[in-house]
Scaffold this active site. Structure first.
Site, short mmCIF file in Angstrom:
data_model
loop_
_atom_site.label_atom_id
_atom_site.label_comp_id
_atom_site.label_asym_id
_atom_site.label_seq_id
_atom_site.Cartn_x
_atom_site.Cartn_y
_atom_site.Cartn_z
N CYS A 206 -24.77 36.64 -6.87
CA CYS A 206 -24.11 36.85 -5.77
C CYS A 206 -23.14 38.53 -6.04
CB CYS A 206 -23.57 35.48 -4.97
SG CYS A 206 -24.66 34.59 -4.71
N CYS B 104 -22.76 30.86 -14.14
CA CYS B 104 -24.42 31.24 -13.18
C CYS B 104 -25.37 32.22 -13.07
CB CYS B 104 -23.39 31.43 -11.82
SG CYS B 104 -24.67 30.99 -10.21
N GLU C 213 -13.74 25.41 -15.42
CA GLU C 213 -12.46 25.02 -14.20
C GLU C 213 -13.04 23.92 -13.91
OE1 GLU C 213 -11.35 29.43 -13.04
OE2 GLU C 213 -11.80 30.22 -15.19
N CYS D 19 -12.61 20.12 -7.05
CA CYS D 19 -13.97 21.22 -7.05
C CYS D 19 -14.48 21.39 -8.43
CB CYS D 19 -13.34 22.76 -6.79
SG CYS D 19 -14.20 23.81 -6.91
N CYS E 8 -12.21 29.84 -3.76
CA CYS E 8 -13.63 29.85 -3.98
C CYS E 8 -14.30 31.35 -4.77
CB CYS E 8 -14.21 29.41 -2.84
SG CYS E 8 -14.11 28.37 -1.76
N CYS F 211 -19.37 37.82 -5.89
CA CYS F 211 -18.57 35.81 -6.63
C CYS F 211 -18.46 36.43 -8.31
CB CYS F 211 -19.67 34.87 -7.05
SG CYS F 211 -18.94 33.45 -7.73
N1 SAH Z 1 -23.78 28.15 -6.54
C1 SAH Z 1 -23.15 26.91 -4.95
C2 SAH Z 1 -21.36 26.53 -5.78
C3 SAH Z 1 -20.43 27.38 -5.71
S1 SAH Z 1 -19.35 27.11 -4.09
C4 SAH Z 1 -23.05 28.01 -3.89
O1 SAH Z 1 -22.65 28.97 -3.87
O2 SAH Z 1 -22.67 26.92 -2.67
C5 SAH Z 1 -18.52 28.32 -3.88
C6 SAH Z 1 -18.15 28.79 -2.59
O3 SAH Z 1 -18.08 29.88 -2.31
C7 SAH Z 1 -19.56 29.56 -1.47
O4 SAH Z 1 -19.72 29.34 -0.47
C8 SAH Z 1 -18.93 30.75 -2.38
O5 SAH Z 1 -20.36 31.73 -0.76
C9 SAH Z 1 -18.36 30.93 -2.33
N2 SAH Z 1 -17.69 32.28 -2.95
C10 SAH Z 1 -18.04 32.64 -3.77
N3 SAH Z 1 -16.89 33.77 -3.98
C11 SAH Z 1 -16.13 34.32 -3.06
C12 SAH Z 1 -14.57 34.65 -2.96
N4 SAH Z 1 -14.46 35.73 -3.59
N5 SAH Z 1 -13.89 34.10 -1.99
C13 SAH Z 1 -14.67 33.14 -1.01
N6 SAH Z 1 -15.16 32.25 -0.85
C14 SAH Z 1 -16.12 32.63 -1.97
#
Ligand code: SAH
Length: 343
Positions: A117, A113, A93, A106, A335, A120
């Site tokens: 986390c 991944c 995406e 983005c 995100c 996520c």
């Molecule tokens: N793996 C990298 C790049 C992905 S960026 C990283 O984690 O930095 C994605 C961003 O969105 C990260 O800051 C992550 O913490 C955040 N994120 C993940 N799930 C989310 C959610 N459900 N709502 C808001 N932010 C989220």
């Protein structure tokens, strides 16, 4: 014989490949510009390349790595989510977001991944594979061709952990930055990481000053380890230190991201701890109110979000704080909502 994929090769690689095939290295430069500056998807469009060589390219090479599978356009804002299919039938995406004159794209760096986390959506998929440089670049080429508004910013904040695919991510960023490619300033390219410490250190030594974002997401190690298992390897103090080093060495402020999740990391105490951690660090803090997914985590109410940011705002002279409300909520473009699903 497998065809050779030219998309993703940099100028030097294209030039030496052309020399090897008995052409001048100037041909390599031409192909570079056709692919990245003009974004063509057919060898027939390479007008200043002679016909026999174009024919040779068509028979032996590939210049397009992704096929657009679906586009979703937000009804709330002008965000667009694009789902691409790779040649091995994986889905990734890309999100295009417009804020006035700003057009931020983005992009994804991996299919899935491996970091797990807990909050996520991408993490639930597990890791399928890294994207090639060509696949990363093709996402931007498609958006540029599809949307008239010039792209002003690129963020590696889509699916995947960019620093687990370091070389391809940097090669793609170099193509975005190249004056003969996308001609985007290094300040307009941001790479976001969970905090793979050795790669942050390598990144600090890179020639280009691309921007660095670190997903902090908690203000103490035990909370962070609970939601981000990677914290067992590199702790918060390590990351703050590395962020500070980046800011000082690159003369560019590191950004810390903090996803605000109800009952997990949104207390007043968390805000005070975070303020303490960031004290004296030249940085920006992006607070991202959690985008709800199918999982158990929830977004705090607005009062809690503002209260949290207010505590941090009181230290405004030390660092900048911004609440980042995700775009495209109706199309799961926020995100952490990216999981390559079709609907
Ligand atoms: N793996 C990298 C790049 C992905 S960026 C990283 O984690 O930095 C994605 C961003 O969105 C990260 O800051 C992550 O913490 C955040 N994120 C993940 N799930 C989310 C959610 N459900 N709502 C808001 N932010 C989220």
């Amino acid at each position: 014989m497998d065809k050779i994929c030219l998309k993703g090769m940099n100028g030097d690689e294209l030039q030496s490949w052309c020399l090897k095939e008995g052409e001048s290295n100037y041909r390599g430069q031409q192909i570079f510009e056709w692919m990245y500056r003009h974004g063509i998807s057919s060898f027939d469009d390479m007008l200043n390349v002679n016909k026999p060589f174009r024919e040779f390219l068509r028979k032996n090479c590939i210049i397009q790595t992704l096929e657009m599978q679906n586009i979703y356009i937000s009804k709330i804002d002008k965000s667009t989510k694009i789902i691409f299919r790779t040649t091995d039938n994986q889905f990734i995406e890309t999100i295009s977001m417009i804020y006035g004159y700003r057009h931020t794209v983005c992009i994804s760096s991996q299919v899935g991944c491996s970091l797990n986390c807990s909050f996520c959506e991408t993490g639930r998929m597990g890791l399928k594979r890294n994207l090639s440089t060509g696949e990363i670049v093709d996402q931007l080429i498609f958006v540029r061709g599809h949307n008239k508004q010039p792209i002003t910013n690129v963020v590696f904040m889509g699916m995947g952990e960019p620093f687990h695919n370091y070389d391809n991510v940097i090669s793609a960023a170099d193509i975005f930055h190249s004056p003969r490619g996308f001609n985007l300033a290094a300040t307009r390219i941001t790479i976001s990481t969970v905090g793979i410490l050795p790669k942050i250190q390598q990144f600090i030594k890179e020639k280009q000053r691309y921007k660095l974002a670190i997903s902090l997401n908690a203000a103490d190690d035990s909370s962070r380890t609970q939601i981000m298992p990677v914290n067992e390897k590199w702790s918060i103090v390590d990351l703050i230190k590395a962020g500070k080093e980046y800011s000082n060495m690159k003369k560019r402020q590191v950004m810390f991201e903090y996803v605000l999740i109800k009952g997990v990391n949104d207390s007043k105490d968390d805000a005070h701890k975070l303020a303490h951690l960031l004290q004296g660090i030249p940085c920006k803090l992006n607070i991202i109110p959690y985008n709800e997914t199918e999982g158990i985590f929830r977004r705090p109410d607005e009062k809690t979000i503002f209260q949290f940011s207010e505590i941090l705002h009181n230290r405004r002279d030390e660092y900048r704080v911004l609440i980042r409300w995700s775009k495209g909520q109706d199309i799961n473009a926020g995100c952490g909502q990216l999981a390559g699903k079709q609907a």
